[in-house]
Design a protein around this motif. Structure first.
Motif, mmCIF file in Angstrom:
data_model
loop_
_atom_site.group_PDB
_atom_site.id
_atom_site.type_symbol
_atom_site.label_atom_id
_atom_site.label_comp_id
_atom_site.label_asym_id
_atom_site.label_seq_id
_atom_site.Cartn_x
_atom_site.Cartn_y
_atom_site.Cartn_z
ATOM 1 N N TYR A 244 0.807 -1.215 0.000
ATOM 2 C CA TYR A 244 0.000 0.000 0.000
ATOM 3 C C TYR A 244 0.843 1.270 0.000
ATOM 4 C CZ TYR A 244 -3.946 -3.043 0.939
ATOM 5 O OH TYR A 244 -4.900 -4.035 0.842
ATOM 6 N N THR A 245 2.169 1.133 -0.005
ATOM 7 C CA THR A 245 3.041 2.307 0.031
ATOM 8 C C THR A 245 3.382 2.822 -1.363
ATOM 9 O OG1 THR A 245 5.101 1.014 0.016
ATOM 10 C CG2 THR A 245 4.073 1.459 2.158
ATOM 11 N N LYS A 246 2.935 2.126 -2.407
ATOM 12 C CA LYS A 246 3.269 2.526 -3.770
ATOM 13 C C LYS A 246 2.164 2.061 -4.722
ATOM 14 C CE LYS A 246 5.894 -1.676 -4.813
ATOM 15 N NZ LYS A 246 7.176 -2.210 -5.294
ATOM 16 N N ILE A 247 2.356 2.333 -6.003
ATOM 17 C CA ILE A 247 1.432 1.812 -7.005
ATOM 18 C C ILE A 247 1.741 0.328 -7.185
ATOM 19 C CG2 ILE A 247 0.663 1.959 -9.397
ATOM 20 C CD1 ILE A 247 1.413 4.896 -9.346
ATOM 21 N N SER A 248 0.846 -0.505 -6.737
ATOM 22 C CA SER A 248 1.037 -1.952 -6.753
ATOM 23 C C SER A 248 -0.253 -2.609 -7.222
ATOM 24 C CB SER A 248 1.417 -2.453 -5.357
ATOM 25 O OG SER A 248 0.319 -2.294 -4.469
ATOM 26 N N ASP A 249 -0.259 -3.926 -7.233
ATOM 27 C CA ASP A 249 -1.471 -4.634 -7.656
ATOM 28 C C ASP A 249 -2.672 -4.225 -6.818
ATOM 29 O OD1 ASP A 249 -0.190 -6.094 -9.660
ATOM 30 O OD2 ASP A 249 0.411 -7.676 -8.262
ATOM 31 N N THR A 251 -3.192 -1.451 -4.852
ATOM 32 C CA THR A 251 -3.647 -0.063 -4.949
ATOM 33 C C THR A 251 -4.273 0.227 -6.313
ATOM 34 O OG1 THR A 251 -1.385 0.628 -5.520
ATOM 35 C CG2 THR A 251 -2.050 0.816 -3.208
ATOM 36 N N ARG A 252 -3.734 -0.402 -7.369
ATOM 37 C CA ARG A 252 -4.383 -0.246 -8.682
ATOM 38 C C ARG A 252 -5.797 -0.804 -8.646
ATOM 39 N NH1 ARG A 252 0.947 -1.058 -10.972
ATOM 40 N NH2 ARG A 252 0.694 -3.304 -10.693
ATOM 41 N N MET A 253 -5.961 -1.972 -8.025
ATOM 42 C CA MET A 253 -7.276 -2.605 -7.972
ATOM 43 C C MET A 253 -8.278 -1.739 -7.213
ATOM 44 S SD MET A 253 -8.353 -6.239 -6.191
ATOM 45 C CE MET A 253 -7.914 -5.627 -4.552
ATOM 46 N N LEU A 254 -7.899 -1.295 -6.005
ATOM 47 C CA LEU A 254 -8.843 -0.591 -5.146
ATOM 48 C C LEU A 254 -9.173 0.810 -5.623
ATOM 49 C CD1 LEU A 254 -7.630 -1.626 -1.565
ATOM 50 C CD2 LEU A 254 -9.640 -2.458 -2.798
ATOM 51 N N GLY A 282 -6.574 -9.234 -3.907
ATOM 52 C CA GLY A 282 -7.111 -9.608 -5.212
ATOM 53 C C GLY A 282 -7.766 -10.970 -5.192
ATOM 54 N N THR A 283 -7.210 -11.895 -4.404
ATOM 55 C CA THR A 283 -7.784 -13.229 -4.291
ATOM 56 C C THR A 283 -9.188 -13.166 -3.698
ATOM 57 O OG1 THR A 283 -5.670 -14.389 -4.156
ATOM 58 C CG2 THR A 283 -7.545 -15.444 -3.097
ATOM 59 N N THR A 284 -9.371 -12.353 -2.676
ATOM 60 C CA THR A 284 -10.699 -12.246 -2.064
ATOM 61 C C THR A 284 -11.712 -11.668 -3.033
ATOM 62 O OG1 THR A 284 -9.611 -11.872 0.063
ATOM 63 C CG2 THR A 284 -11.974 -11.454 -0.047
ATOM 64 N N ASN A 285 -11.313 -10.677 -3.816
ATOM 65 C CA ASN A 285 -12.251 -10.116 -4.786
ATOM 66 C C ASN A 285 -12.500 -11.072 -5.941
ATOM 67 O OD1 ASN A 285 -12.696 -7.816 -3.294
ATOM 68 N ND2 ASN A 285 -10.992 -6.714 -4.210
ATOM 69 N N LEU A 286 -11.530 -11.905 -6.266
ATOM 70 C CA LEU A 286 -11.778 -12.994 -7.211
ATOM 71 C C LEU A 286 -12.840 -13.933 -6.650
ATOM 72 C CD1 LEU A 286 -11.085 -14.691 -9.733
ATOM 73 C CD2 LEU A 286 -9.225 -15.712 -8.409
ATOM 74 N N LEU A 287 -12.751 -14.236 -5.361
ATOM 75 C CA LEU A 287 -13.764 -15.076 -4.713
ATOM 76 C C LEU A 287 -15.136 -14.407 -4.723
ATOM 77 C CD1 LEU A 287 -11.668 -16.425 -1.711
ATOM 78 C CD2 LEU A 287 -12.805 -17.848 -3.428
ATOM 79 N N SER A 288 -15.160 -13.091 -4.631
ATOM 80 C CA SER A 288 -16.426 -12.371 -4.742
ATOM 81 C C SER A 288 -17.046 -12.594 -6.116
ATOM 82 C CB SER A 288 -16.226 -10.874 -4.487
ATOM 83 O OG SER A 288 -17.438 -10.165 -4.567
ATOM 84 N N GLY A 289 -16.192 -12.599 -7.154
ATOM 85 C CA GLY A 289 -16.677 -12.895 -8.507
ATOM 86 C C GLY A 289 -17.153 -14.329 -8.637
#
Length: 444
Positions: A244-249, A251-254, A282-289
């Motif tokens: 969360y300290t930089k542009i990462s997977d 922070t891009r997602m959220l 990202g895994t949890t939001n994949l599970l949401s899908g």
């Protein structure tokens, strides 16, 4: 004069370089500020001033200037007037960051809630809690424990604490501006809420944890071997950067994605399932899908968490927020009062039983509290564990829902305890071990 001009040119150039290097981050910073402000005002009912002085008063985010449009229910934020972001409130779905592709004419359904009033005392109903006296509870020690949680407020930043013992409210405390009914953002405690949906579907014989993840894009490559169990245990082997300290997977997602269920789905394998443990929102939001795939309509998907357990156990204050296309952001965004977070913990302490109805199998609690390989006995299935003694002075059967900035629901079966703590600081600033061990000492 020439020297002055040269210095001025150098300063302008330095500012230009600084802006250029940090410009992409401004999108994330403004997005965080706008989203946090919108939810705090329109979901939690808090003041813009309080949110600015506290919740958004963190490094970088505090650089953003925010504005509230109460009529349109929108919060906007920008840094130095650059890259303005807007977050819109949608009834029943919380707030969401909007982008240039946002179509305000598109109708997204909202969950249908069932919230009957009753005369049953809290936590099992909506009536006030009973005044219950337990002869074996050392109240002086309990008050000492509460004092530990609220000590050093500038550092520990505890906001609320609630303790349930044997299904009764022992004590609760709130700082100014918070009450038993104030919704609090759970951050990653939401992961445990989302996972519970899978426990209920398993109880209903609609899926099993060893089933392959139903992702069509994976059926012809190595990812076809990833199961629901691997996803729930964060051991899929999929690439993901949770920083969360930089542009990462994450922070891009959220803060940039319209459909957050897609981010993890597109990632390649970096290890075989079970070889590594890698925490991934990202895994949890994949599970949401994947949860969405279990229902014929989007309305059924939106209704399910509330109908299956949230409203059944009386968590009427809870709001699960959705992304721009209407998928639950199971990784990060749900709000509930401290008392309602306590109900969720009590459901797990009761091993899925609520007022005589079994909402998920008792064995589900054993499943989520069994340590995941390579997690150092710290993680189960979307729940944190104390099996490895992370809290050295607390029973090892403790398991918990944990969220950013020290949101916690601690469940200690051997002591019949549910402990909720919310705030704006986490370990090491908040000494969870000292607090928990003091609470444990107060009960038989």
């Amino acid at each position: 004069m020439k020297l002055f001009k040269r210095i001025l040119i150098l300063l302008v150039a330095a500012v230009g370089v600084l802006v250029y290097l940090n410009y992409p981050k401004l999108n994330i910073i403004a997005g965080y500020a706008a989203k946090n402000m919108a939810s705090g005002v329109f979901v939690a009912g808090r003041s813009e001033a309080s949110l600015s002085q506290n919740d958004n008063n963190v490094p970088l985010v505090k650089l953003a200037e925010t504005e509230i449009d109460t009529k349109q229910e929108i919060a906007s934020a920008s840094v130095y007037g650059l890259l303005e972001r807007k977050a819109l409130y949608r009834e029943g779905l919380g707030t969401v960051l909007i982008n240039d592709d946002y179509d305000e004419t598109k109708d997204i359904p909202k969950p249908i809630r069932n919230q009957p009033l009753d005369t049953v005392p809290y936590p099992y109903g909506q009536a006030p809690p009973k005044d219950t006296v337990f002869s074996g509870v050392d109240m002086d020690q309990l008050n000492k424990a509460i004092g530990i949680a609220f000590a050093n407020p500038e550092t520990q930043k505890t906001r609320t604490v609630l303790i349930l013992y044997k299904g009764h409210l022992l004590t609760e405390r709130y700082i100014d501006g918070f009450t038993p009914n104030t919704p609090v953002l759970g951050w990653s405690m939401t992961k445990s809420v989302l996972a519970t949906c899978f426990g209920i579907l398993e109880h209903q014989k609609k899926l099993e944890m060893d089933w392959p993840a139903p992702i069509a894009d994976w059926k012809d490559d190595e990812r076809k071997n990833i199961t629901l169990n691997h996803l729930l245990r964060m051991q899929s082997g999929l690439e993901w950067e949770e920083d969360y300290t930089k542009i990462s997977d994450v922070t891009r997602m959220l803060f940039l994605e319209s459909d957050m269920t897609q981010a993890q789905k597109k990632k390649p394998l970096v290890a075989q399932p079970t070889e590594i443990w890698n925490y991934s929102s990202g895994t949890t939001n994949l599970l949401s899908g994947i949860l969405r795939q279990q229902f014929r309509s989007h309305q059924e998907y939106l209704n399910f968490p509330y109908a299956a357990f949230i409203d059944k156990i009386g968590m009427y204050s809870m709001v699960m927020e959705a992304d721009l296309v209407g998928n639950y952001v199971g990784s990060s965004y749900s709000w509930a009062s401290t008392r309602d977070w306590g109900r969720f913990g009590q459901l797990y302490l009761n091993r899925g039983n609520w007022n005589g109805e079994q909402l998920f199998d008792a064995s589900w609690v054993d499943y989520i509290s069994t340590p995941t390989e390579n997690s150092n006995e710290r993680y189960g299935a979307h729940f944190y564990l104390n099996a490895g003694g992370h809290y050295p002075d607390v029973p090892k059967d403790l398991f918990s829902c944990n969220g950013y900035q020290g949101q916690h629901i601690f469940i200690i079966p051997s002591k019949d305890l549910v402990i909720v703590r919310t705030g704006l600081a986490e370990e090491p600033d908040f000494d969870a071990n000292a607090f928990l061990s003091a609470v444990v000492k107060s009960v038989p």
